[in-house]
Scaffold this active site. Structure first.
Site, PDB file in Angstrom:
ATOM      1  N   CYS A   2      -3.092   8.593   6.319  1.00  0.00           N
ATOM      2  CA  CYS A   2      -1.729   8.622   6.857  1.00  0.00           C
ATOM      3  C   CYS A   2      -1.751   8.967   8.340  1.00  0.00           C
ATOM      4  O   CYS A   2      -0.987   8.409   9.124  1.00  0.00           O
ATOM      5  CB  CYS A   2      -0.879   9.651   6.107  1.00  0.00           C
ATOM      6  N   CYS A  55       0.829  -1.210   0.000  1.00  0.00           N
ATOM      7  CA  CYS A  55       0.000   0.000   0.000  1.00  0.00           C
ATOM      8  C   CYS A  55       0.862   1.257   0.000  1.00  0.00           C
ATOM      9  O   CYS A  55       0.359   2.365  -0.108  1.00  0.00           O
ATOM     10  CB  CYS A  55      -0.913   0.042   1.216  1.00  0.00           C
TER      11      CYS A  55
END
Lengths: 123, 379
Positions: free
Chosen positions: A107, A38
């Protein structure tokens, strides 16, 4: 591209000059989240002294937002009581950075997830 | 210092083009369809530009259909061919095409078309024999790009054209990244897409080459400009700019030398892979992957030092996905995300060591941050 990819000054600052980057060899708790496929892997290491987090370090493989979120998260945690650190969420990390582009919000999730995982790993 | 290494994204307009375009804006501003003198002046500029471009391409000026650029040209080629050949419901394209081809094919899929995607080898090259195998009786067209936008691989489009001719199917090539850079014989190519802003002309202009005898239907209807194939007031300044850009000579050999110097320098860094083909590669492309770091981070660090590169991977393109081109050539996971593309122009010449040095410095910095650095040392 465009505004979706525009970062705040705080993001750039923490990306260019990451705080608490590195390793703690004898860490009391370690949390790793993400997946190389990812494009994000965050590792957080904690050292505790009594009920306090005396030291925290991170290592991150990822984009600028991932590195900045990791760095910012460590500054929110260092010196805090474990009970306080447990309450830190992705929203706190994102807020401390000003704002993250919508596509990068995950994130900040990862940074908080890695922290909570490391706290869970404490003996 | 500013070193712009993203010429595959777009180029700076050449000064002579800017000057000429400005002249058209201010002097030949008429509508090329108007009958009065101002219109006639614009029309004569348009005619002249069309002839110049046709001469450069090596075709008849009637075979040039001006559009707004690469995306429109690709759409016009694929979507324009379909209604003229209603019995043909199959399209062959490659897995490494630009989104404007891939998405147009996907769109055709919604209208009952079946799409076959030919794969690529580890250098990103399409297998001509595989293309041939995929062609069926109901194949409308084959669309394979000339030069890949990410890794710069030059595809065997002339051979694919031959196969298509033999099989009696139309062949379209998206030449946005290759036009004027890599020679191309149009003998067996029916349709070719070109964009101006990749070659020193302004954004918003391009053309579709449509071989005489190839019938397409317009996708924009209106005033009937461009022989009815593309309605809309002609972008005379842009078109003249495109013709002017083709006149500007580019020192390809010099840039190629720079590219090779940069690649040689990058190869000395540990945990590095050059993506694509070294033999069949456009002269100005470098695509490189670094183990254990992420491309957007590297791009932004270089940005701070005035070096402008791009990343086909992950975060930079707002799509949180790794590059489908690098995946198609089988790049490893921990390399795929750490890739940057440099597409060189003349400003890099003489600065190769500076660029390589900065990249190495930033890669080392990011590897210090990355948890994957130890594995590299064990390699």
């Amino acid at each position: 591209m465009g505004s979706n990819c525009d970062y705040t000054k705080a993001v750039f600052d923490h990306f260019q000059n990451p705080r608490n980057m590195g390793e703690i060899e004898d860490a009391d708790g370690v949390g790793t989240v993400g997946n190389p496929s990812c494009g994000d892997v965050l590792k957080v290491m904690l050292k505790v002294d009594g009920d306090k987090i005396s030291d925290v370090k991170f290592q991150t493989f990822g984009c600028a937002a991932a590195i900045a979120s990791s760095s910012m998260m460590t500054t929110l945690v260092k010196g805090k009581k474990i009970s306080e650190a447990k309450k830190i969420t992705n929203k706190d990390v994102a807020a401390a950075l000003g704002q993250l582009p919508p596509i990068k919000v995950h994130c900040s999730n990862l940074a908080a997830d890695a922290l909570q995982k490391a706290i869970g790993d404490l003996k | 210092m500013r070193i712009y290494l993203d010429n595959a994204a777009t180029t700076k307009v050449y000064p002579e083009v800017a000057k000429k375009v400005n002249e058209i804006f201010l002097k030949s501003y008429g509508n090329a369809s108007s009958l009065h003198s101002v219109g006639r002046e614009a029309r004569s500029e348009l005619v002249k530009a069309r002839e110049e471009i046709a001469k450069f391409v090596g075709c008849d000026s009637k075979e040039i259909v001006f559009t707004s650029g690469g995306t429109e040209s690709n759409n016009l080629a694929i979507r324009g061919l379909a209604p003229m050949n209603p019995d043909k419901k199959h399209i062959v394209t490659s897995v490494v095409e630009h989104p404007s081809v891939l998405e147009t094919c996907k769109y055709m899929g919604k209208w009952g078309y079946e799409i076959d995607y030919v794969g690529v080898d580890s250098e990103g090259i399409v297998d001509v024999k595989e293309v041939e195998k995929l062609i069926r009786d109901d194949t409308l067209l084959v669309s394979v790009m000339h030069v890949n936008n990410e890794i710069g691989t030059v595809q065997p489009v002339e051979e694919i054209g031959k196969v298509c001719k033999k099989k009696g199917v139309y062949f379209h090539t998206d030449a946005v990244q290759g036009f004027s850079k890599v020679d191309l014989d149009l003998g067996n190519i029916d349709l070719m897409s070109v964009s101006g802003h990749k070659i020193g002309a302004p954004k918003g202009v391009g053309f579709l080459y449509v071989k005489n005898g190839t019938k397409i239907s317009p996708i924009l209807n209106g005033g009937g400009q461009e022989n009815g194939l593309r309605s809309g007031t002609e972008n005379v300044p842009g078109i003249v700019g495109l013709a002017t850009a083709l006149d500007v000579s580019v020192d390809k050999k010099k840039i190629k030398k720079s590219r090779d110097k940069i690649i040689a320098g990058l190869k000395k860094i540990k945990g590095v892979k050059i993506n694509g083909s070294m033999k069949n590669r456009v002269y100005n492309n470098v695509n490189v992957s670094f183990y254990g770091i992420e491309g957007e981070s590297l791009m932004l660090m270089l940005d701070k030092d005035g070096i402008y590169v791009s990343t086909g991977s992950a975060c930079a393109s707002t799509k949180l996905k790794e590059s489908y081109v690098l995946k198609a050539i089988g790049a490893e996971e921990l390399y795929v995300h750490g890739s940057i593309r440099m597409t060189l122009g003349e400003d890099v010449v003489g600065n190769e060591d500076f660029v390589v040095g900065k990249i190495e410095e930033k890669v080392n910095k990011l590897r210090k941050i990355s948890p994957f650095k130890l594995e590299l040392e064990n390699e």
